[in-house]
Design a protein around this motif. Sequence first.
Motif, PDB file in Angstrom:
ATOM      1  N   SER A  16       0.838  -1.195   0.000  1.00 51.10           N
ATOM      2  CA  SER A  16       0.000   0.000   0.000  1.00 51.10           C
ATOM      3  C   SER A  16       0.875   1.248   0.000  1.00 51.10           C
ATOM      4  O   SER A  16       2.072   1.186   0.297  1.00 51.10           O
ATOM      5  N   ARG A  17       0.277   2.362  -0.316  1.00 54.30           N
ATOM      6  CA  ARG A  17       1.048   3.609  -0.382  1.00 54.30           C
ATOM      7  C   ARG A  17       1.655   3.966   0.969  1.00 54.30           C
ATOM      8  O   ARG A  17       2.723   4.557   1.039  1.00 54.30           O
ATOM      9  N   GLN A  18       0.951   3.609   2.040  1.00 53.14           N
ATOM     10  CA  GLN A  18       1.441   3.945   3.380  1.00 53.14           C
ATOM     11  C   GLN A  18       2.696   3.163   3.755  1.00 53.14           C
ATOM     12  O   GLN A  18       3.395   3.520   4.692  1.00 53.14           O
ATOM     13  N   GLU A  19       2.949   2.071   3.029  1.00 51.99           N
ATOM     14  CA  GLU A  19       4.084   1.210   3.367  1.00 51.99           C
ATOM     15  C   GLU A  19       5.328   1.466   2.510  1.00 51.99           C
ATOM     16  O   GLU A  19       6.336   0.774   2.656  1.00 51.99           O
ATOM     17  N   ILE A  20       5.246   2.440   1.622  1.00 53.76           N
ATOM     18  CA  ILE A  20       6.361   2.716   0.703  1.00 53.76           C
ATOM     19  C   ILE A  20       7.642   3.053   1.454  1.00 53.76           C
ATOM     20  O   ILE A  20       8.709   2.473   1.194  1.00 53.76           O
ATOM     21  N   HIS A  21       7.543   3.976   2.400  1.00 55.08           N
ATOM     22  CA  HIS A  21       8.738   4.421   3.120  1.00 55.08           C
ATOM     23  C   HIS A  21       9.352   3.290   3.934  1.00 55.08           C
ATOM     24  O   HIS A  21      10.576   3.102   3.934  1.00 55.08           O
ATOM     25  N   ARG A  22       8.503   2.517   4.581  1.00 52.06           N
ATOM     26  CA  ARG A  22       8.989   1.422   5.421  1.00 52.06           C
ATOM     27  C   ARG A  22       9.708   0.369   4.582  1.00 52.06           C
ATOM     28  O   ARG A  22      10.783  -0.114   4.963  1.00 52.06           O
ATOM     29  N   LEU A  23       9.138   0.023   3.426  1.00 52.22           N
ATOM     30  CA  LEU A  23       9.768  -0.976   2.568  1.00 52.22           C
ATOM     31  C   LEU A  23      11.100  -0.461   2.014  1.00 52.22           C
ATOM     32  O   LEU A  23      12.093  -1.201   1.943  1.00 52.22           O
ATOM     33  N   THR A  24      11.134   0.803   1.657  1.00 48.60           N
ATOM     34  CA  THR A  24      12.384   1.388   1.146  1.00 48.60           C
ATOM     35  C   THR A  24      13.488   1.329   2.190  1.00 48.60           C
ATOM     36  O   THR A  24      14.651   1.017   1.873  1.00 48.60           O
ATOM     37  N   LEU A  25      13.131   1.612   3.441  1.00 50.97           N
ATOM     38  CA  LEU A  25      14.122   1.570   4.518  1.00 50.97           C
ATOM     39  C   LEU A  25      14.663   0.151   4.713  1.00 50.97           C
ATOM     40  O   LEU A  25      15.870  -0.040   4.941  1.00 50.97           O
ATOM     41  N   ILE A  26      13.785  -0.840   4.625  1.00 49.30           N
ATOM     42  CA  ILE A  26      14.227  -2.232   4.781  1.00 49.30           C
ATOM     43  C   ILE A  26      15.228  -2.587   3.687  1.00 49.30           C
ATOM     44  O   ILE A  26      16.284  -3.185   3.949  1.00 49.30           O
ATOM     45  N   VAL A  27      14.900  -2.228   2.446  1.00 51.78           N
ATOM     46  CA  VAL A  27      15.785  -2.558   1.322  1.00 51.78           C
ATOM     47  C   VAL A  27      17.136  -1.875   1.484  1.00 51.78           C
ATOM     48  O   VAL A  27      18.194  -2.515   1.342  1.00 51.78           O
TER      49      VAL A  27
END
Length: 289
Positions: free
Chosen positions: A253-264
């Motif tokens: 979801s759009r709300q999870e974009i930042h969190r996923l980017t940080l993990i990567v």
Amino acid sequence: MKTLKIGLQFKMIVPIIIGTAIYAFGLLYFIIPNQLMEGGVTGITLLLNYAFHIPPSLSTLILNIPLFILGWIILGKKQMLYTGIGIASLTFFLWFIERLILKGLIIPFETQYDYILASLYAGITLGAGLGIVFRSGGTTGGSDIIAKICNRKFGWSMGQIILALDIIIIGAALFFIPIEKILYTFVTVYIASKVIDFIQEGAYAAKAFTIISDHAPEIADRITNEMDRGVTIIPAIGAYSKKAKYIAYCVVSRQEIHRLTLIVKSMDAKAFIIINDVRDVQGEGFHEE
């Protein structure tokens, strides 16, 4: 099996009926009272109404009958089935709403000053109606049939044919209505096209991540464990290095974009990330959001 087939046809027919009802309402409640225009065969029905006061329900039926017969002969009954339902349904609802207006049960929205408001609401209702019809595999007939026939016979682009017909019909309207109404019509057409796209593509917008990294499997594990999102691992070979590697693909979801980017980035600062828009997401984890 037969019951299932009937059920699927019912699910396709009902939205077509609902969509044509909304479309008919938009024409009679917003478009005609304010002398706005539309493209295609609907535009011709509006011109006939403005010039000769012919009811849209009557002109819609008369104009579409020969087109439907021609389409049935050239395109076949399978392609024309839902178009026929759309034409019949639109004609009925135009007639029904005309009767309600004549009896005073519906008072059309007519303005002398705020045409932009009429244009916006006309675009929303027309776009919503057509979007529902198109998403269900139907059409309201008219220029859609002409475009399909020309595409089948001559290989012409359907989009270009419809655009050309719209330009001709809206241009002809200059003889009957002021040019400022034509300009407001463009607002209606633009809003309607956006609403159609919104309905056809789906209301839910998400993001698809394509992650190219030497640590893709480890990144996928973290995404699965920490975000509870499914990840697909795709084997690949680097064109320059000729080395085998993996690609991780994930939709969030759009709300999870930042969190996923940080993990990567925490796993591989040099990871190559491609983010794409995704619409009409279906599956576990998305329907309820």
